[in-house]
Each structure stands twice: as structure tokens, then as C-alpha cells.
Scaffold this motif. Structure first.
Motif, short mmCIF file in Angstrom:
data_model
loop_
_atom_site.label_atom_id
_atom_site.label_comp_id
_atom_site.label_asym_id
_atom_site.label_seq_id
_atom_site.Cartn_x
_atom_site.Cartn_y
_atom_site.Cartn_z
N LEU A 244 51.26 46.18 -53.55
CA LEU A 244 52.12 47.26 -53.08
C LEU A 244 52.89 47.92 -54.21
N GLN A 245 53.13 47.21 -55.30
CA GLN A 245 53.81 47.81 -56.44
C GLN A 245 52.88 48.60 -57.34
N VAL B 22 47.04 46.98 -45.55
CA VAL B 22 46.72 46.44 -46.88
C VAL B 22 47.35 45.06 -47.05
N THR B 23 48.59 44.93 -46.64
CA THR B 23 49.28 43.64 -46.77
C THR B 23 48.59 42.55 -45.95
N LEU B 24 48.26 42.87 -44.71
CA LEU B 24 47.59 41.88 -43.86
C LEU B 24 46.19 41.55 -44.38
N THR B 25 45.51 42.52 -44.95
CA THR B 25 44.19 42.27 -45.51
C THR B 25 44.27 41.33 -46.71
N VAL C 33 42.61 37.61 -46.80
CA VAL C 33 41.67 37.19 -47.84
C VAL C 33 42.20 35.95 -48.57
N GLY C 34 43.50 35.89 -48.81
CA GLY C 34 44.11 34.70 -49.41
C GLY C 34 43.95 33.47 -48.53
N THR D 98 50.97 35.86 -51.04
CA THR D 98 52.05 36.84 -50.88
C THR D 98 52.46 37.49 -52.20
N PRO D 99 52.49 36.78 -53.35
CA PRO D 99 52.75 37.51 -54.59
C PRO D 99 51.67 38.54 -54.92
#
Length: 135
Positions: free
Chosen positions: A70-71, A91-94, A98-99, A63-64
Motif C-alpha cells: 500500500l505504500q 489488494v490487502t485481502l489478496t 496469498v500469505g 501484514t508487513p
């Protein structure tokens, strides 16, 4: 029964910090440091007790990385699909998926290492005292 007793918080926190630090240092100084952020996610998964928890902690530790993405620390999105709300969500879900996969790889490596150590210890016990002379 505490459901958080199986989670290794130290591995989760240090893994997320290593991943974020590699991205921040890569953004400031060396671009080649970006791929090494996966080391933190592998550590977050490796420190857990089983594969399911390792996968979940890999997703949580990423999550970081998603926030830094996003920043704009991994590049900016000027126009197109990724500037829309659905693109940002994709993008966030991808990044989180991957994480989770990298955390799974770390947990899987730990499981295989434990199995290999058990097999090694079994092989060591087979030959003990085999040729010892009786007095």
C-alpha cells in the motif's frame, strides 16, 4: 490452558522480518529479490506446530507485505479500480490470502518431513540385530 503456547513467536517474527526485508532491499537495489520474500512466509508457517496455526501465522506474517504494498514498494497504482477504497481492500485481502497460502505450504512441508523421518526411523529399526551372531 494458554492458547498461545502452540505458536512459535520466533518463527513468526523472523518470517515477517525476512519477507519485509526482501521487499525493501528489492525496492532499493535488486528487483529480482521480490519473489524471495516468500521464504519468510514459508518459515513463519514451517515453524508452527500444525497446519491450521501455520496458515494463520502465514497470514499474520504477510501484514508487513500488505503495508509495503500500500505504500508503493511493489509499484504504485495511478488510476483505476485499485485507487478506490474497495480496490485497496481487495489488494490487502489478496496479499494476506496469498500469505496464508504460503504459510500453509510451509506447515504442510513440515508435517510431511516429520512423517518421512518417522518412516525412515521405522525402517532403520526393522533390520537391527537381525544377523547378530549368538555367543
Amino acid at each position: 490452558m494458554n492458547m498461545f503456547s502452540e505458536i512459535n513467536i520466533k518463527a513468526l517474527v523472523f518470517g515477517a522480518a525476512i519477507a519485509a526485508a526482501c521487499i525493501l532491499i528489492g525496492y532499493q537495489y535488486w528487483d529480482w529479490l521480490y519473489p524471495f520474500s516468500a521464504i519468510g512466509l514459508i518459515y513463519a508457517g514451517y515453524g508452527q506446530s500444525n497446519i491450521k496455526i501455520g496458515t494463520a501465522m502465514g497470514a499474520l506474517a504477510s501484514t508487513p507485505v500488505a503495508i509495503l504494498t500500500l505504500q508503493g514498494y511493489l509499484g504504485t497504482f495511478k488510476e483505476g479500480f485499485f485507487t478506490t477504497e474497495n480496490g485497496i481492500l481487495a489488494v490487502t485481502l489478496t496479499v494476506i490470502a496469498v500469505g496464508a497460502f504460503i504459510g500453509f505450504v510451509g506447515a504442510w512441508a513440515k508435517r510431511d518431513r516429520i512423517k518421512a523421518l518417522e518412516q525412515y526411523n521405522q525402517k532403520q529399526k526393522i533390520g537391527k540385530n537381525k544377523n547378530k551372531k549368538q555367543k
